[in-house]
Motif scaffolding. Structure first.
Motif, mmCIF file in Angstrom:
data_model
loop_
_atom_site.group_PDB
_atom_site.id
_atom_site.type_symbol
_atom_site.label_atom_id
_atom_site.label_comp_id
_atom_site.label_asym_id
_atom_site.label_seq_id
_atom_site.Cartn_x
_atom_site.Cartn_y
_atom_site.Cartn_z
ATOM 1 N N ILE A 1 0.738 -1.059 -0.003
ATOM 2 C CA ILE A 1 -0.090 -0.149 0.051
ATOM 3 C C ILE A 1 0.789 1.285 0.013
ATOM 4 O O ILE A 1 0.457 2.465 -0.361
ATOM 5 N N PHE A 2 2.129 1.111 0.566
ATOM 6 C CA PHE A 2 3.094 2.248 0.320
ATOM 7 C C PHE A 2 3.608 2.349 -0.952
ATOM 8 O O PHE A 2 4.300 3.393 -1.044
ATOM 9 N N LEU A 3 3.685 1.525 -1.941
ATOM 10 C CA LEU A 3 4.428 1.695 -3.141
ATOM 11 C C LEU A 3 4.121 2.986 -3.992
ATOM 12 O O LEU A 3 5.184 3.720 -4.273
ATOM 13 N N PRO A 4 3.065 3.252 -4.105
ATOM 14 C CA PRO A 4 2.694 4.762 -4.783
ATOM 15 C C PRO A 4 3.638 5.642 -4.175
ATOM 16 O O PRO A 4 4.109 6.786 -4.857
ATOM 17 N N ALA A 5 3.480 5.865 -2.792
ATOM 18 C CA ALA A 5 4.173 7.082 -2.101
ATOM 19 C C ALA A 5 5.675 6.921 -2.278
ATOM 20 O O ALA A 5 6.322 7.982 -2.393
ATOM 21 N N GLN A 6 6.072 5.753 -2.190
ATOM 22 C CA GLN A 6 7.502 5.246 -2.429
ATOM 23 C C GLN A 6 8.118 5.718 -3.586
ATOM 24 O O GLN A 6 9.122 6.337 -3.970
ATOM 25 N N ALA A 7 7.218 5.392 -4.912
ATOM 26 C CA ALA A 7 7.697 5.858 -6.160
ATOM 27 C C ALA A 7 7.551 7.242 -6.454
ATOM 28 O O ALA A 7 8.576 7.459 -7.067
ATOM 29 N N LEU B 1 -1.499 1.720 -15.936
ATOM 30 C CA LEU B 1 -0.393 2.214 -15.255
ATOM 31 C C LEU B 1 0.989 2.084 -16.160
ATOM 32 O O LEU B 1 1.552 3.092 -16.214
ATOM 33 N N GLY B 2 0.790 1.175 -16.979
ATOM 34 C CA GLY B 2 1.850 0.957 -17.942
ATOM 35 C C GLY B 2 2.091 2.215 -19.012
ATOM 36 O O GLY B 2 3.098 2.753 -19.289
ATOM 37 N N PHE B 3 0.557 2.713 -19.340
ATOM 38 C CA PHE B 3 0.486 3.994 -20.103
ATOM 39 C C PHE B 3 1.244 5.014 -19.688
ATOM 40 O O PHE B 3 2.128 6.053 -20.340
ATOM 41 N N PHE B 4 0.833 5.271 -18.063
ATOM 42 C CA PHE B 4 1.342 6.339 -17.488
ATOM 43 C C PHE B 4 2.606 6.380 -17.296
ATOM 44 O O PHE B 4 3.352 7.370 -17.285
ATOM 45 N N LEU B 5 3.389 5.204 -17.127
ATOM 46 C CA LEU B 5 4.831 5.010 -16.764
ATOM 47 C C LEU B 5 5.575 5.442 -18.197
ATOM 48 O O LEU B 5 6.510 6.169 -17.947
ATOM 49 N N ASP C 1 4.597 11.627 -10.497
ATOM 50 C CA ASP C 1 3.451 12.210 -9.852
ATOM 51 C C ASP C 1 2.368 11.413 -10.128
ATOM 52 O O ASP C 1 1.791 11.627 -11.306
ATOM 53 N N ILE C 2 1.972 10.443 -9.495
ATOM 54 C CA ILE C 2 0.893 9.503 -9.640
ATOM 55 C C ILE C 2 -0.503 10.442 -9.593
ATOM 56 O O ILE C 2 -0.445 10.638 -8.411
ATOM 57 N N PRO C 3 -1.514 10.191 -10.300
ATOM 58 C CA PRO C 3 -2.563 11.039 -9.904
ATOM 59 C C PRO C 3 -3.131 10.448 -8.747
ATOM 60 O O PRO C 3 -3.194 9.048 -8.627
ATOM 61 N N ASP C 4 -3.831 11.377 -7.972
ATOM 62 C CA ASP C 4 -4.541 10.941 -6.544
ATOM 63 C C ASP C 4 -5.608 9.708 -7.055
ATOM 64 O O ASP C 4 -5.841 8.908 -6.233
#
Length: 257
Positions: A66-72, A126-130, A79-82
């Motif tokens: 659950i911490f992966l987005p914040a760590q990334a 997520l792949g498109f976003f990366l 900047d992952i969209p909320d």
């Protein structure tokens, strides 16, 4: 700006609620593990020690990932969209808390299939976003065509699905759990082709759903590419020649008058 702040606040609340539920589930499963019988369940809906081992394992994994987005975001500047993070948290809630703790995998028909389809769509997005993040990076100097962007998104989603199946197989082998559903809720151990049914169904669902979202993403990228390119070179050349002719005609008119 206000909407963004509200969304960020909702994301933090959702994160906190799901994390607390998972932590409480670990405590609950540990207590029940001590009281539960060993071996294979002989009654419908009866949970044995291996079921609570799986519950504890899944909840602990959930509390870590659950911490992966914040760590990334912190380490790689992504900047992952909320909204995408909130969807990810909801997926963890549905897969771990509802699926394992509340036993939705057996209570709700096709719950596992729904989650695999949902995860494949989420991972393809997520792949498109990366790739979009890498394309916009000033240090990487990367510019991929729509086909390769879509191909990466498809491979990323399906690979994550395969890695998950390896994780399930490893947990079943080491901890004696039933993540790959090789045993029915009544304790009947499947064999042969039936034993492979759950794993192959999950992989097929992952591939089909990832492919569907990738096709839509490819079509959208091609449409955006055409917009950026503007009119075709031949059309632009004809327009330029036409405007030059008009400019030469106007002075001739003025001379005659």
């Amino acid at each position: 700006m206000k909407n963004k702040l509200k969304l960020a606040k909702r994301k933090r609340i959702l994160f906190f609620v799901i994390f607390v539920l998972l932590a409480a589930s670990v405590v609950y499963a540990t207590v029940m593990f001590i009281q539960a019988p060993s071996g294979v369940s002989t009654k419908e809906s009866e949970l044995v020690k291996s079921d609570y081992v799986l519950m504890i394992l899944q909840c602990l994994v959930g509390m870590v990932v659950i911490f992966l987005p914040a760590q990334a975001e912190q380490h790689y500047g992504i900047d992952i969209p909320d909204m995408m993070e909130m969807i990810y948290f909801i997926f963890l809630f549905c897969a771990i808390y509802l699926g394992e703790v509340q036993n939705f995998y057996y209570r709700v028909p096709f719950w596992d299939t729904i989650l695999h389809g949902f995860s494949a769509i989420m991972l393809a997005a997520l792949g498109f976003f990366l790739v979009d993040f890498m394309n916009r990076s000033k240090t990487l100097h990367l510019r991929l065509k729509p086909f390769f962007v879509s191909f990466f998104a498809f491979c990323f989603a399906t690979t994550c699905g395969v890695v998950w199946e390896i994780y399930e197989f490893t947990a079943d082998q080491i901890l004696g759990t039933n993540m790959q559903k090789f045993m029915t809720a009544e304790g009947v151990v499947l064999s042969g082709h039936q034993a492979l049914g759950d794993t192959m169904k999950d992989i097929i669902v992952d591939v089909v759903c990832a492919l569907a979202i990738v096709i839509l993403g490819y079509w959208n990228l091609k449409r955006l590419e055409k917009r950026r390119m503007g009119p075709k070179p031949e059309l632009a050349l004809e327009t330029s020649q036409l405007s030059q002719k008009e400019k030469t005609v106007e002075p001739n008119h003025q001379e005659k008058s």
